[in-house]
Design an enzyme around this catalytic site. Structure first.
Site, PDB file in Angstrom:
ATOM      1  N   TRP A 197      40.403  53.063  33.012  1.00 19.85           N
ATOM      2  CA  TRP A 197      41.195  52.064  32.306  1.00 19.85           C
ATOM      3  C   TRP A 197      40.822  52.065  30.826  1.00 19.85           C
ATOM      4  CZ3 TRP A 197      44.224  47.994  34.861  1.00 19.85           C
ATOM      5  CH2 TRP A 197      44.320  48.182  36.255  1.00 19.85           C
ATOM      6  N   ASP A 208      41.286  49.805  28.388  1.00 22.39           N
ATOM      7  CA  ASP A 208      41.755  48.422  28.293  1.00 22.39           C
ATOM      8  C   ASP A 208      41.301  47.690  27.046  1.00 22.39           C
ATOM      9  OD1 ASP A 208      39.126  48.340  29.008  1.00 22.39           O
ATOM     10  OD2 ASP A 208      39.394  47.085  30.761  1.00 22.39           O
ATOM     11  N   TYR A 234      46.514  49.967  29.058  1.00 25.99           N
ATOM     12  CA  TYR A 234      46.427  48.550  29.445  1.00 25.99           C
ATOM     13  C   TYR A 234      45.836  47.706  28.314  1.00 25.99           C
ATOM     14  CZ  TYR A 234      45.229  44.605  32.629  1.00 25.99           C
ATOM     15  OH  TYR A 234      45.114  43.386  33.263  1.00 25.99           O
ATOM     16  N   ARG A 256      48.276  40.299  26.894  1.00 27.83           N
ATOM     17  CA  ARG A 256      48.203  40.957  28.192  1.00 27.83           C
ATOM     18  C   ARG A 256      47.960  39.981  29.339  1.00 27.83           C
ATOM     19  NH1 ARG A 256      43.397  44.911  28.473  1.00 27.83           N
ATOM     20  NH2 ARG A 256      42.278  43.055  29.183  1.00 27.83           N
ATOM     21  N   ASP A 257      48.550  40.328  30.508  1.00 22.01           N
ATOM     22  CA  ASP A 257      48.399  39.539  31.730  1.00 22.01           C
ATOM     23  C   ASP A 257      48.712  38.070  31.476  1.00 22.01           C
ATOM     24  OD1 ASP A 257      48.072  41.038  33.954  1.00 22.01           O
ATOM     25  OD2 ASP A 257      46.029  40.423  34.353  1.00 22.01           O
ATOM     26  N   SER A 301      41.994  38.428  33.163  1.00 23.61           N
ATOM     27  CA  SER A 301      42.095  39.723  32.491  1.00 23.61           C
ATOM     28  C   SER A 301      42.940  39.680  31.227  1.00 23.61           C
ATOM     29  CB  SER A 301      42.665  40.766  33.458  1.00 23.61           C
ATOM     30  OG  SER A 301      43.834  40.278  34.087  1.00 23.61           O
ATOM     31  N   ASP A 351      51.229  45.287  35.563  1.00 23.55           N
ATOM     32  CA  ASP A 351      51.635  43.875  35.631  1.00 23.55           C
ATOM     33  C   ASP A 351      52.579  43.411  34.528  1.00 23.55           C
ATOM     34  OD1 ASP A 351      50.010  43.728  37.822  1.00 23.55           O
ATOM     35  OD2 ASP A 351      48.678  42.186  37.045  1.00 23.55           O
ATOM     36  N   HIS A 410      54.072  45.442  43.198  1.00 24.75           N
ATOM     37  CA  HIS A 410      53.911  45.841  44.598  1.00 24.75           C
ATOM     38  C   HIS A 410      54.964  45.150  45.447  1.00 24.75           C
ATOM     39  CE1 HIS A 410      52.000  41.934  45.448  1.00 24.75           C
ATOM     40  NE2 HIS A 410      51.276  42.125  44.367  1.00 24.75           N
ATOM     41  N   TRP A 426      55.472  41.435  45.506  1.00 24.72           N
ATOM     42  CA  TRP A 426      55.807  40.854  44.210  1.00 24.72           C
ATOM     43  C   TRP A 426      57.280  41.115  43.890  1.00 24.72           C
ATOM     44  CZ3 TRP A 426      52.300  41.859  39.293  1.00 24.72           C
ATOM     45  CH2 TRP A 426      52.733  41.044  38.244  1.00 24.72           C
ATOM     46  N   TRP A 428      45.114  37.866  44.725  1.00 22.83           N
ATOM     47  CA  TRP A 428      44.780  39.162  44.141  1.00 22.83           C
ATOM     48  C   TRP A 428      43.315  39.315  43.759  1.00 22.83           C
ATOM     49  CZ3 TRP A 428      42.585  38.316  39.464  1.00 22.83           C
ATOM     50  CH2 TRP A 428      42.918  37.140  38.780  1.00 22.83           C
ATOM     51  N   LYS A 477      41.927  51.098  40.682  1.00 22.02           N
ATOM     52  CA  LYS A 477      40.919  50.071  40.430  1.00 22.02           C
ATOM     53  C   LYS A 477      39.535  50.595  40.822  1.00 22.02           C
ATOM     54  CE  LYS A 477      38.724  46.052  40.229  1.00 22.02           C
ATOM     55  NZ  LYS A 477      38.555  45.199  39.047  1.00 22.02           N
ATOM     56  N   ASP A 484      37.279  41.491  39.882  1.00 18.65           N
ATOM     57  CA  ASP A 484      38.607  41.131  39.384  1.00 18.65           C
ATOM     58  C   ASP A 484      38.551  39.897  38.486  1.00 18.65           C
ATOM     59  OD1 ASP A 484      40.140  43.107  40.782  1.00 18.65           O
ATOM     60  OD2 ASP A 484      39.840  41.957  42.610  1.00 18.65           O
TER      61      ASP A 484
END
Length: 401
Positions: free
Chosen positions: A95, A97, A123, A128-129, A135, A174, A219, A222, A322, A350, A356
């Site tokens: 990642w 990130d 990412y 973000r998110d 995150s 996401d 996914h 979702w 999650w 991941k 997480d």
């Protein structure tokens, strides 16, 4: 969603450099260790419609291996150490990130042999998110120009400098799914413009011959709902077209950092009261449902699926849970043998063992999902190593280590 911290992996590589060669760069040392990466300078060309994983192994990157090795230094159980060593040899994505982690791309591009494919996760979008706390990223909404110049552009330069290395990119997990289902949240509404423009910029500029890009599609639990399937497909293809329909977009990624089974009949949540509104009870059905909608709008629609932690089903109380799901295990190892022509590969995205999100309700980055009954506790901040969780993943792995 997963979030990495620091440059521990790069530091570990640096500390391993031979003392008698202090002036040589990490990249030079890695090229010496992996001469196949330089393989006569032959440039790689990946073509959408083909499977880039069919003849290449997903690279087991040294950053995750170093993280595992550092954790094992404090472990005395010989069986766990042996199993952990085996995990480090499994191919996995890295990642990128934060801006500070971008130089790792150069390091890993250099170490990847010519018969492997390097997996990187893009990412770092502004805001973000937007629908979670654990995150959230380093860039605030409105910092799109910084995302482009300080984050995407250096990654582009690094990949251009390594045309002999095949690269698979997962684009902004996401992000677009959040704009489909969480646009009523203020943070997501405010971030929408940057998300669309940022993803389009990434797709357009990372459109390089040796790259296969997969746009994240959440996914089945979702965007797999009947009401979300078409809007989800439309969101993805709209941004793809805004980017100029880049030739190196191969399709979508699903279940990134997720828990859904590839095939689970009748389905983990098939007996819930609202199950009739979601026919995508596993990722196989989700890929089969959304891919035709995407391809109908002119975009390649093959998929890669994260199986890194989905070995055990029936653990969650709801689709949307999650965070550090308790009882999870390492899943099917990366392979292009998926049994579905729409699925290019099962991949590990991941890094198993990295949290997480924190279960400490007093922490600034605490997200309530990390305090649910089905979340492992205690858990540290997102991206921080949780040895107990890693050992649980080992214990519950299928196939076993």
């Amino acid at each position: 969603m997963k979030y990495l911290l620091g440059l521990a992996g790069l530091a570990a590589l640096a500390s391993a450099a031979p003392a008698e060669m202090p002036t040589r760069t990490i990249e030079e040392q890695l090229l010496e260790r992996n001469p196949a990466a330089a393989a006569s300078g032959a440039a790689v060309t990946l073509t959408a419609g083909t499977n880039p994983f069919a003849s290449r192994t997903l690279h087991a990157n040294s950053v995750y291996a170093s993280e595992i090795a550092a954790a094992m230094a404090n472990v005395t159980d010989a069986t766990i150490k042996t199993q952990a060593s085996a995990v480090a040899k499994v191919g996995s994505f890295l990642w990128l990130d934060t801006i500070a982690r971008v130089p790792l791309a150069t390091t890993l591009l250099a170490e990847t042999p010519s018969d492997e494919i390097l997996g990187l996760v893009i990412y770092d979008l502004p805001g973000r998110d937007c629908a979670a706390k654990a995150s959230n990223g380093e860039l605030a909404t409105g910092e799109l120009s910084k995302y482009e110049s300080d984050y995407i552009d250096p990654i582009v330069a690094a990949i251009k400098a390594a045309p002999q290395t095949a690269v698979a990119l997962i684009i902004e997990p996401d992000s677009l799914p959040n704009l489909v289902t969480n646009i009523n949240e203020t943070a997501c509404a405010n971030a929408a413009s940057d998300y669309k423009a940022g993803v389009a910029y990434a797709l357009s500029n990372l459109n390089l011959p040796n790259v296969a890009m997969y746009i994240d599609a959440g996914h089945g639990g979702w965007l797999g709902w009947d009401a979300n399937l078409q809007p989800g497909a439309d969101m993805i293809t709209s941004v793809y077209k805004t980017a100029g329909s880049p030739s190196q977009v191969f399709g979508i990624s699903t279940n990134v950092a997720g828990w859904n089974a590839w095939i689970e009949l009748p389905g983990e949540f098939s007996t819930t009261s609202d199950a009739q509104y979601n026919k995508c009870q596993d990722e196989n059905r989700y890929v089969n449902a959304i891919s035709p909608l995407i391809s109908a709008d002119g975009m390649p629609a093959h998929a890669i699926i994260d199986t890194g932690r989905n070995a055990v089903q029936g653990l969650r109380l709801a689709w949307g849970d999650w965070c550090n799901v308790n009882g999870a295990g390492f899943g099917v190892h990366p392979t292009s043998s998926t049994g579905n022509t729409l699925a290019d590969a099962f991949v590990w995205v991941k890094p198993g063992g990295e949290s997480d999100g924190t279960s400490d309700s007093t922490a600034t980055r605490y997200d309530s999902f990390c305090g649910l009954a089905d979340a492992y506790k205690p858990s540290p901040q997102a991206g921080t190593w949780n040895e107990a969780y890693f050992e649980m993943l080992l214990k519950n792995a299928n196939p076993a280590f």
